[in-house]
Design an enzyme around this catalytic site. Sequence first.
Site, PDB file in Angstrom:
ATOM      1  N   GLY A 177      -1.391 -12.252  -4.669  1.00 29.00           N
ATOM      2  CA  GLY A 177      -2.814 -11.922  -4.801  1.00 29.00           C
ATOM      3  C   GLY A 177      -3.075 -10.461  -4.474  1.00 29.00           C
ATOM      4  N   ASP A 233      -4.152 -14.956   8.239  1.00 34.73           N
ATOM      5  CA  ASP A 233      -2.885 -15.454   7.679  1.00 34.73           C
ATOM      6  C   ASP A 233      -2.117 -16.344   8.644  1.00 34.73           C
ATOM      7  OD1 ASP A 233      -3.307 -14.251   5.260  1.00 34.73           O
ATOM      8  OD2 ASP A 233      -2.178 -12.432   5.759  1.00 34.73           O
ATOM      9  N   ARG A 285       0.821  -1.208   0.000  1.00 36.68           N
ATOM     10  CA  ARG A 285       0.000   0.000   0.000  1.00 36.68           C
ATOM     11  C   ARG A 285       0.859   1.264   0.000  1.00 36.68           C
ATOM     12  NH1 ARG A 285      -2.636  -4.295   1.839  1.00 36.68           N
ATOM     13  NH2 ARG A 285      -4.916  -4.353   1.921  1.00 36.68           N
TER      14      ARG A 285
END
Length: 447
Positions: free
Chosen positions: A95, A329, A27
Amino acid sequence: MRQLIVRRSGPLRGTVSVPGDKSISHRALLLSALAEGDTAVSGWLAAEDCQATLRCIRALGAEVEQPGATDLLVHGVGLRGLCEPADVLNCGGSGTTMRLLAGILAGQPFLSVLTGTAALRRRPMARVAEPLRQMGAKVLGRQGGRLPPLAVQGGALHGFEYSLPVASAQVKSALLLAGLFAEGETTIHEPGPARDHTERMLRLFGLDVRVDGATICLVGGQSLRTPRGARALGQITVPADYSSAAFPLIAATLVPGSKVQVSGVCVNPTRTGLSDLLAGMGACLTTLSRADRPAADDGAGEPVADLLAQACALTATTVGGDLVVRAIDEFPIFTVAATQALGTTTVRDATELRVKETDRIGAVAQELAKMGARIDEQPDGMLIHGPARLHGAVVDCHHDHRLAMALAVAGLVADGDTVVQDAGFIDDSFPGFVETMQALGADITWA
Ligand code: S3P
């Protein structure tokens, strides 16, 4: 590919740091590229997944210097400054790269094609393609738009209101990023607390992002201003990745006599579900607050802490609902912990684990069974019966970095040699994992 050899280890001891947060690194790079002005990013994760984002954003015309391995200087092109890539964009196995970029590209007046590794090309993309089409983009993919490669012909988007069918930060972020380019307001309702790094970082770049419970709202067309604080140059410091810290911390919990501290970890509550799970199992995991916690304008707008784990006997627990989202995760390494806990641990509401880097229910159960774990697979989770005496085995990580590291930690409490095949995938998120574990006293080496 490279193999890891792991043996039962004595007490693990020491203080280590782990690399920068993967989600925040993606990001930081993407938003800095879209901003007006230059941004220095430090603590950036120089791992395979983030390198894929770096390659793609350069191919879209953003100039990015890399003065050090974990330092970037991003020359922002502004909201309308990206240009059509000359070739297909390769997202590697990431992804996050593919889904977040799909959102940005949906707002661009040009054609882009996104592809990646065979593993990434098996992952579901309808979850981003379908809502982006509703906003006005043309998104094509294999199997009726469900699988990569994706072709995105962006253009004039309009804001919309959308309820996410699954709690996914990648989908939420793709839609918020598309919303930057859209006319009017984009409103997203979340079914669960998916990580909110995009919302936090958009605010750091001066955007008005409104969050009301599980609803996020953003008005399109706002420019991103690099987070300057008191300095001329924008600055983002990426904190250490909680998901990477989880491996040495759980190793310390399981190996008798251990005491391990990990410094400067991002403890955003949308990420720390594992700490709550471990607390419920009786673990000795402490969050130590930091005096040098970065201020919001020169960090990444994220809370940071040191984490301390000590060896401890665990009891079984039950996991479902929002806690699954907040620990999404961590299930490969959590499962290893649960094999050592007294009683049967139940994981449910976790169907999403089947569409991660690999099917993380099937693959984890299959590989840990080779080491003597007793795990019953369920459609939406698993039952893990503990404590199990683990023994070394030749195990495979199914091209999954986190499964490779989880199996290595299992090897530290197993009798005999554990061989983790194809363990080079660890570099997708945690370069230096082996050296970090060795520094703590773990018997782990590359073959
Ligand atoms: C991520 C979101 C999560 C997580 C992945 C990183 C992100 O995926 O599993 O490792 O950076 O937004 P989903 O959005 O598919 O839940």
